[in-house]
Design an enzyme around this catalytic site. Structure first.
Site, PDB file in Angstrom:
ATOM      1  N   ASP A 186       3.806   3.061   3.114  1.00  0.00           N
ATOM      2  CA  ASP A 186       3.632   1.992   4.088  1.00  0.00           C
ATOM      3  C   ASP A 186       4.241   2.337   5.450  1.00  0.00           C
ATOM      4  O   ASP A 186       5.384   2.803   5.547  1.00  0.00           O
ATOM      5  CB  ASP A 186       4.284   0.730   3.534  1.00  0.00           C
ATOM      6  CG  ASP A 186       3.746  -0.533   4.173  1.00  0.00           C
ATOM      7  OD1 ASP A 186       3.598  -0.562   5.407  1.00  0.00           O
ATOM      8  OD2 ASP A 186       3.454  -1.493   3.431  1.00  0.00           O
TER       9      ASP A 186
ATOM     10  N   SER B 257       0.209  -1.619   7.788  1.00  0.00           N
ATOM     11  CA  SER B 257       0.186  -2.333   6.515  1.00  0.00           C
ATOM     12  C   SER B 257      -0.901  -3.404   6.519  1.00  0.00           C
ATOM     13  O   SER B 257      -2.062  -3.106   6.765  1.00  0.00           O
ATOM     14  CB  SER B 257       1.577  -2.903   6.226  1.00  0.00           C
ATOM     15  OG  SER B 257       1.705  -3.260   4.870  1.00  0.00           O
TER      16      SER B 257
END
Length: 726
Positions: free
Chosen positions: A205, A59
């Site tokens: 993610d 991320s």
């Protein structure tokens, strides 16, 4: 003797070999804005001469780690983080000045910001609140120099990004491919960003499976790892006050287990860093400086860093990453388009202004990407540089919108003077995009309320660049017109008009449009309120018209820069079937300046009517805040007017760094002008001054105003208005 020499060589060689084998991996966790603390950690590692041989990130950790692995220094990444417009980066909308002029017109017709998309007549919802278009473009621009590197082990520092296959729940480790796309996939927070499709997989993610990818770094052949964990603490029930808070809390709950599993694998040779970020949220990008400083401070009292310093049982990478970063602006020899949208490849190509055989112009390319995305045909627009042996090719990729390219947009306008005078309009538009490869559109609008509208236009570009177009239309409308004699209202007419016409025109870049038109109308004017002895009547009109528009405003509701202008000339001509000849012309111009949270608008407009035509048939409607404040909305019907005005407003609350917020403004206006008719017993306000004070909110339904207005005629009014005012 020979045996002794061999033994001595073995003794001295053993520690040297051990030193050479000590490799350090850096593990950077996810955490949104909190991940900017990674920058501070990198600054301290550089200052202490601690080399990094491999990086694994998830991320925001993939964003910071990817930039560092690609050759940016910690100081350069810090500058990017502090100067980047995070509010724009975390949105999808391109700069308004970059989008095609026709899309700017949509803002004026119906002001509800959100729209429902249709595919083959069926409504579709997007897979995320945002597509991540602007974030993707920022990554492409920052990492354009890595476009010829497919193997991430060939980066200045070997790198891995972690994403999650949303269909299987499995981790996807990027060790090759297109670096900006890998990072974009790693940061696709479910619900917030739409998933990214890579090789047939829908990726989101990486925090869902490996928020702290220690095992990924170990698999890169390092001997020990430095782990930076910036996990978000859980919020209390009282702290969960918005959608963003709930999404943040959900992500934190989902990542706690996999984070702990990775941290449990750390041994005495590894180093864990957990910056003190208190309750900083994952969307608090306005606290970038605080996060960076917290990351740097987290290493201040760490005495165990000494064993990681180069030369102390540790070797530095063979080269300095900043010394081998490739050129960011190569000469472009060819341009290629890979397009999966409805329009022809040539339409996309016409919007790319990069000259051949010249260095890549990143600023112009960013604008062009905004223009292409602003057409509303694509869910993602990106680019990369393909390096050949002798030529560099700018490759532009466009992905057609999976949710469809036909749009339903709603609008609402409400005005009330708290004295019995109120008006409302409810409208909707439906736009069918991509009717043919040239990008034809079929736009229909309907509005009910005080001002009724039914309008349908088929807009057909005549070339791939959409410079020239033809637009036949049908039009019907009804509105109230108050007739005033000797400055006293005598009747309120309901005016109705039905017609059709044809426009020929030319787009002027993204900023304007020129139209030449011919149209024919039948109309009726019936007394609605007032003297019933006044005649109702019908009329025939047929027009030649010219309309010139310009719009460079950055925001339609509360602009801070740019200007707008409009000129409309039309003549009703008996040779085309009109009852009588008359001519109307209207000019409007507005300029916006800003300093800090303050904005000032200067503007003026005028309208003229020449010919023997009644007010109930043809007039301009004014009155209301910003247009002779103090009078009721649209209560001044005049065939001629002059108006100059100045408007000041100030934003009261700070800007948000996510696309959820409610900007609040406090403002005032001053107007000076005249409304009049030319007949002897007609209406004439004379030149008067007017002004208003107002509180404005930029809501999802459009701008909402509360205000009070007054003028030199002694008129006073309180206002509540939903819909565009200025």
């Amino acid at each position: 003797m020979l045996k002794r020499i061999c033994l001595l060589l073995l003794i001295f060689a053993t520690p040297f070999t051990t030193a050479q084998e000590l490799r350090t991996g850096l593990v950077l966790s996810g955490g949104g804005a909190r991940g900017l603390a990674h920058i501070g950690v990198l600054k301290e590692l550089e200052a202490r001469n601690i080399p990094i041989h491999a990086i694994a990130g998830t991320s925001m950790g993939a964003v910071i780690g990817g930039l560092y692995a690609a050759g940016y220094s910690a100081a350069e990444i810090e500058q990017i983080a502090l100067e980047l417009d995070w509010q724009a980066t975390l949105g999808d909308d391109p700069l308004r000045e970059d989008i095609p002029f026709r899309r700017k017109q949509d803002d004026r017709d119906f002001l509800v910001k959100h729209r429902l998309s249709f595919d083959r007549g069926r409504p579709n919802l997007p897979l995320g609140l945002l597509q991540g278009q602007n974030l993707g473009l920022v990554l492409e621009t920052l990492l354009v120099h890595t476009n010829d590197i497919d193997d991430f082990d060939r980066l200045p520092i070997p790198f891995r990004a972690v994403a999650t296959n949303i269909a299987t729940g499995e981790a996807v480790i990027f060790d090759q491919g297109h670096l900006p796309l890998a990072i974009r996939a790693s940061i696709a927070l479910p619900g917030f960003f739409a998933p990214v499709e890579v090789d047939g997989q829908l990726l989101v993610d990486g925090v869902l499976v490996k928020n702290v990818p220690v095992d990924v770094a170990r698999a890169m052949g390092v001997d020990r790892v430095i782990v930076v964990d910036i996990g978000t603490p859980l919020k209390s029930a009282e702290q969960l006050n918005s959608l963003i808070d709930v999404m943040d809390q959900t992500t934190t709950l989902l990542t706690r287990t996999n984070t702990q599993e990775q941290l449990d694998t750390l041994g005495p040779q590894d180093l864990l860093i957990q910056p003190e970020l208190s309750a900083m949220g994952f969307s608090s990008f306005d606290e970038a400086a605080f996060a960076i400083n917290a990351g740097a401070k987290s290493l201040n009292s760490r005495s165990d860093l000494a064993r990681y310093v180069a030369g102390n049982g540790q070797t530095a990478p063979s080269t300095n990453p900043r010394d081998i970063r490739p050129e960011r602006q190569p000469v472009i020899h060819a341009i290629r388009v890979e397009n999966s949208g409805k329009v022809a490849d040539e339409v996309v190509r016409s919007m790319i202004r990069q000259p051949l055989n010249e260095p890549l112009n990143l600023d112009r390319l960013e604008t062009d990407m905004g223009t292409i995305y602003g057409t509303d045909y694509f869910s993602r627009v990106n680019y990369e540089i393909v390096h050949g042996e002798q030529i560099n090719t700018l490759l532009v990729r466009t992905s057609g919108r999976e949710t469809g390219t036909d749009y339903l947009r709603l609008g609402l306008s409400l005005a009330d003077d708290f004295n019995g005078g109120s008006q409302f309009n409810i409208g909707a538009s439906f736009r069918v995009n991509g009717v043919n490869p040239l990008g034809a559109e079929w736009l229909s609008r309907v509005q009910i309320g005080e001002h009724q509208i039914l309008y349908s236009e088929f807009y057909q570009p005549l070339d791939y660049g959409s410079r020239y177009f033809v637009a036949p239309f049908v039009d019907a409308e009804a509105r109230n017109v108050e007739v005033i004699t000797d400055n006293d209202p005598v009747a309120d007419y309901r005016q109705k008009r039905y017609g059709a016409g044809l426009n020929l025109g030319r787009q002027i870049a993204n900023n304007g449009e020129l139209r030449f038109g011919i149209s024919r109308y039948h109309g009726e004017a019936d007394v609605r309120v007032g003297d019933r002895e006044l005649p109702s009547f019908g009329f025939e009109e047929a027009f030649y018209s010219v309309q010139l528009d310009r719009d460079t405003l950055d925001n339609i509701n509360f602009p801070r820069s740019g200007d707008e202008a409009r000129m409309v000339w039309r003549q009703s001509e008996p040779d085309l079937g009109a009852d009588e000849r008359y001519r109307q012309v209207e000019f409007r111009v507005n300029k916006v300046l800003a300093f800090g949270p303050n904005s000032i608008q200067f503007g003026g407009s005028l309208g003229r009517t020449d010919g023997d035509v009644g007010v109930a048939q043809s007039s301009f409607l004014l009155g209301g805040p910003g247009q002779f404040s103090g009078f009721r909305q649209n209560s001044l019907a005049g065939q001629n007017y002059n108006l100059g005005r100045a408007l000041y407003y100030r934003r009261l609350n700070p800007g948000k760094f996510v696309p959820v917020g409610l900007p609040v403004y406090l403002g005032a206006s001053f107007e000076y002008g005249r409304v009049y008719n030319k007949d002897a017993d007609g209406f004439d306000t004379g030149y008067i001054g007017a002004g208003s004070l107002m509180l404005g909110l930029d809501t999802v339904l459009g701008p909402l105003f509360f205000g009070a207005g007054a003028n030199q005629e002694g008129e006073r009014a309180l206002y509540m208005k939903l819909g565009q005012t200025f």
